[in-house]
Design an enzyme around this catalytic site. Sequence first.
Site, PDB file in Angstrom:
ATOM      1  N   HIS A 117       0.850  -1.194   0.000  1.00  0.00           N
ATOM      2  CA  HIS A 117       0.000   0.000   0.000  1.00  0.00           C
ATOM      3  C   HIS A 117       0.886   1.244   0.000  1.00  0.00           C
ATOM      4  CE1 HIS A 117      -2.873   3.048   1.198  1.00  0.00           C
ATOM      5  NE2 HIS A 117      -3.817   2.210   0.780  1.00  0.00           N
ATOM      6  N   GLU A 189      -4.230   1.978  -7.210  1.00  0.00           N
ATOM      7  CA  GLU A 189      -4.601   3.119  -6.377  1.00  0.00           C
ATOM      8  C   GLU A 189      -3.682   4.293  -6.697  1.00  0.00           C
ATOM      9  OE1 GLU A 189      -6.690   1.649  -2.493  1.00  0.00           O
ATOM     10  OE2 GLU A 189      -4.556   1.916  -2.135  1.00  0.00           O
TER      11      GLU A 189
HETATM   12  O1  LIG Z   1      -6.071   3.849   0.257  1.00  0.00           O
HETATM   13  C1  LIG Z   1      -7.211   3.504  -0.011  1.00  0.00           C
HETATM   14  C2  LIG Z   1      -7.620   2.098   0.120  1.00  0.00           C
HETATM   15  O2  LIG Z   1      -6.530   1.264   0.303  1.00  0.00           O
HETATM   16  C3  LIG Z   1      -8.203   4.474  -0.499  1.00  0.00           C
HETATM   17  O3  LIG Z   1      -8.505   5.344   0.505  1.00  0.00           O
HETATM   18  P1  LIG Z   1      -9.756   6.355   0.354  1.00  0.00           P
HETATM   19  O4  LIG Z   1     -10.912   5.511  -0.106  1.00  0.00           O
HETATM   20  O5  LIG Z   1      -9.949   6.911   1.725  1.00  0.00           O
HETATM   21  O6  LIG Z   1      -9.347   7.363  -0.664  1.00  0.00           O
END
Ligand SMILES: O=C(CO)COP(=O)(O)O
Length: 484
Positions: A117, A189
């Site tokens: 992450h 992401e």
């Molecule tokens: O990092 C995230 C999920 O791993 C996304 O976070 P948000 O949905 O708060 O933008």
Amino acid sequence: MKYNDSVLRTPMVIGNWKMNLDHRQAGQWLLEYSGSGQNWARRMEETGTVVNRVETGVLPSFTSLLAIHDMARKTDLNGELFFGAQNVSELDAGAYTGDISAQMLAALDCRYVLLGHSEQRRYHPEDDEKIDRKMRVVLDSGMTPIVCIGETKLGRDDGIGIDYALNQLVSAVRLLSPEDMSKVIVAYEPVWSIGTGTPPDPTVIESALADIRDFINATFGADVAAKVRILYGGSIKPDNAASIIRRYGIDGFLVGGASLDPTKFAKICHRVAESSVVRLRRTAHTIYRPGKRTVEEFTDSTLQEPYQIVASKVAQNHPDTMAWRASLALAAYRTVGFQWLEEQAAAELEDAADASGTTYLGFEADVLRDMIWSNRLRIIESMMKLIDERRIRGVFSIRQWLIECDDSLDPDRRHELLAEEFANVACMRAYGEIGHGVDFEGFRRPFVAGYLLSDVDTQNRMWRMRGIDRKLHRPWKSGRLGLQ
Ligand SMILES: O=C(CO)COP(=O)(O)O
């Protein structure tokens, strides 16, 4: 079946709680999620709305894992809500203060482990090399790695968005065999969208995920690419989930902030469940218009009475151009008729019969529907070819599309109507009722079209069919974020 056909994969929604919710709050969350009437999956089943199953899960902090493990058993969520950890050590056991091993997580029945992450990469010395070793220990312990990739704002501004993310993926999976890779979940992401409330345009997400799947196809082969689920994460909320999940090749979400609220999380799951039945891949912008004529010329030349009248009527009720075009498409489809499609399906049936050595006697309605469903990409491809060759005129559409295009509806009403429509589509099961006195002719065309359409991605597919390199058309390279 193409490797990028989403229907092959169960969609999923995973809540990443990050450093939130202690074990008591986690227990409370679970109670609210299971008991507050938000148990959408069961509710939809009870009301006879057929939805694709959606795999749902949460990633609590280490200290809440045991509570979730025990509570899920006590509530009726066992087997409906899975859970996993937000990280793991790449080491097995020993003098590694502060670390948690994969074996410990597996002993708690964790199903997933999140790896790489961006917050781990940023606040801890988490590098690509460590991630690929973690991948190994997670797989060896029988759990599913969810590997996060995504570019920073800097990368995006430099125009290396998806390449940056792909590089991360290359190093994370370089030690894996194709068999291992098929068990992995990838979460795209973009760092700049996490927690900002601003996800990229859905078309940009679609394009990024297509690039990721193309990479998996090129590296591990089409069978693996067809299996790997690719999620999007970053500012997903109940009100933007539907428009994103409908894009092509998006298998679900990794949700941060919104997953802390059980009601919001349930809503997102609900949106994914609805959309998984018929994911609308196209906007009315991408409707094929023969010879690029104006919409009016198109109607005049293509539609016969009484469909012209129908089209004008719908257009009056939906004066925005998108709905107008969609209604034309619907009417045009009806003009084209259904006969040809059934012939295609019959041919498919024969193929299948040859392959399996079984002879089908006549058309078993359910079999026919399933054949159409499972072969719809091929059918649509040949239909597009026929359109290109001008052997049939027009396009096809569905009622969901009209609802989707109707800007006068507020989001809740739209979802309500869509849900109702999905229930109707489920009535396609009534295909079996042909011959049982139901006036099927009247409503089956638009609904079958709904089934057929669910996986068309005009933009990407047309590009591929015409041999155009989609990479040259990346919206962020040209600075265009929407469709042309
Ligand atoms: O990092 C995230 C999920 O791993 C996304 O976070 P948000 O949905 O708060 O933008």
